[in-house]
Motif scaffolding. Structure first.
Motif, mmCIF file in Angstrom:
data_model
loop_
_atom_site.group_PDB
_atom_site.id
_atom_site.type_symbol
_atom_site.label_atom_id
_atom_site.label_comp_id
_atom_site.label_asym_id
_atom_site.label_seq_id
_atom_site.Cartn_x
_atom_site.Cartn_y
_atom_site.Cartn_z
ATOM 1 N N THR A 198 -24.961 26.944 130.090
ATOM 2 C CA THR A 198 -26.066 26.184 130.675
ATOM 3 C C THR A 198 -25.961 26.138 132.194
ATOM 4 O OG1 THR A 198 -26.189 24.808 128.692
ATOM 5 C CG2 THR A 198 -27.255 23.964 130.684
ATOM 6 N N ALA A 199 -24.750 25.904 132.689
ATOM 7 C CA ALA A 199 -24.550 25.760 134.126
ATOM 8 C C ALA A 199 -24.809 27.051 134.881
ATOM 9 C CB ALA A 199 -23.122 25.274 134.402
ATOM 10 N N LEU A 200 -24.382 28.175 134.311
ATOM 11 C CA LEU A 200 -24.494 29.447 135.030
ATOM 12 C C LEU A 200 -25.719 30.259 134.666
ATOM 13 C CD1 LEU A 200 -21.499 28.784 135.738
ATOM 14 C CD2 LEU A 200 -21.106 31.249 135.733
ATOM 15 N N PHE A 201 -26.177 30.152 133.414
ATOM 16 C CA PHE A 201 -27.239 31.047 132.949
ATOM 17 C C PHE A 201 -28.417 30.312 132.324
ATOM 18 C CE2 PHE A 201 -23.109 33.269 132.214
ATOM 19 C CZ PHE A 201 -23.228 34.226 133.213
ATOM 20 N N GLY A 202 -28.590 29.042 132.651
ATOM 21 C CA GLY A 202 -29.602 28.237 131.989
ATOM 22 C C GLY A 202 -31.021 28.742 132.112
ATOM 23 N N ALA A 203 -31.324 29.435 133.192
ATOM 24 C CA ALA A 203 -32.687 29.923 133.406
ATOM 25 C C ALA A 203 -32.889 31.333 132.862
ATOM 26 C CB ALA A 203 -33.017 29.908 134.896
ATOM 27 N N SER A 204 -31.898 31.857 132.149
ATOM 28 C CA SER A 204 -31.964 33.214 131.619
ATOM 29 C C SER A 204 -31.969 33.179 130.096
ATOM 30 C CB SER A 204 -30.748 34.004 132.109
ATOM 31 O OG SER A 204 -29.591 33.589 131.404
#
Length: 290
Positions: A198-204
């Protein structure tokens, strides 16, 4: 795609729809569509033909029939959206041109949810005039973005991009599956691993796929990205890699796991079911009963 084309395409007449499975076409009855009784009827009444089928054999058989309809197809535009081998696309272009019609390769990136939302990404190659004709129906109607490769005369390049791009999705699912299994077996816990996702790839796409694994949505009656389709894409990618003198080790591993998915779940297996395979290899149940 049909939903958005019918509702947002500013069409002068009802959209003509034909499906090899008539019930699927008939289910669109509430839309502004005309369900054609035959492929011949659909092609003969259309100026632009969008096609999207499951595999190379299916699309070739449909094109062979479509291009031979009585009255011919001269001047019609065929926009082909399936995920197939680049060589198949080149063959379809040759067949289409010989029949006097115009061919555009237009494969799409996007899961069913993206298709419903009109958020597909189109990759187009081929006739610039043909691309200009279909453009009003792509960005803002069926898609959110168009990648234009029409400066290259080789329509196969669109499918090289599409097939290679799909290996990124396949690799992502493989990595997520391995990570979540390690998190569970090591005692870290899948919840903590998902916090990192969630922190690193939440928008992917990483997070939605991660949640499919952690919520058990990797086993379902109707697959979102069926195992047969994913395996076909992997075969095409590995074929391209071999012909190009390179290798794709991640895709090779994922392809083996897709074969295990098919053995476990049959045709209802999903690309995300790789997680179940990885769980089973680690001594965990294929799916955790909630």
């Amino acid at each position: 795609m049909v939903l958005n084309l019918a509702n947002k395409g500013n069409l002068d007449s009802p959209l003509i729809v034909w499906n090899r499975s008539p019930k699927r076409a008939e289910a669109l009855g509430d839309l502004k569509v005309h369900v054609a009784a035959s492929l011949e009827e659909a092609i003969s009444k259309a100026d632009i033909v969008f096609s999207c089928l499951s595999n190379d054999e299916a699309i070739k058989s449909v094109y062979e029939a479509a291009l031979k309809i009585p009255g011919g197809v001269k001047g019609k535009i065929f926009a082909e959206c399936s995920t197939i081998h680049p060589d198949t696309t080149r063959e379809l272009e040759k067949m289409t041109k010989e029949a006097g019609a115009v061919f555009v390769a237009a494969p799409v990136f996007g899961a069913p949810a993206a298709a419903i939302a009109g958020a597909l990404v189109f990759v187009v190659a081929g006739s610039k005039a043909g691309i200009e004709k279909i453009s009003p129906y792509l960005q803002g109607v069926m898609g959110r973005l168009v990648i234009d490769l029409s400066d290259d005369p080789d329509v196969g390049k669109a499918l090289i991009l599409k097939v290679t791009g799909n290996t990124i999705i396949l690799g992502m699912v493989e990595a997520l599956s391995e990570g979540h299994v390690l998190a569970e077996k090591s005692g870290l816990g899948t919840e903590n691993f998902e916090k990192f996702i969630t922190a690193l790839f939440g928008a992917s796409p990483y997070l939605p796929y991660s949640k499919r694994l952690t919520t058990g949505d990797y086993v379902r009656e109707e697959p979102l990205f069926g195992v047969d389709l994913a395996a076909k894409d992997a075969r095409h990618a590995l074929s391209l890699a071999k012909a190009s003198g390179t290798t794709m080790p991640i895709t090779e591993i994922a392809a083996q796991n897709l074969a295990a998915v098919k053995e476990e779940l049959g045709a209802s297996g999903d690309i995300a079911s790789i997680y179940g395979v990885m769980r089973k290899k680690a001594g965990l149940p294929f799916i955790e009963k909630k």
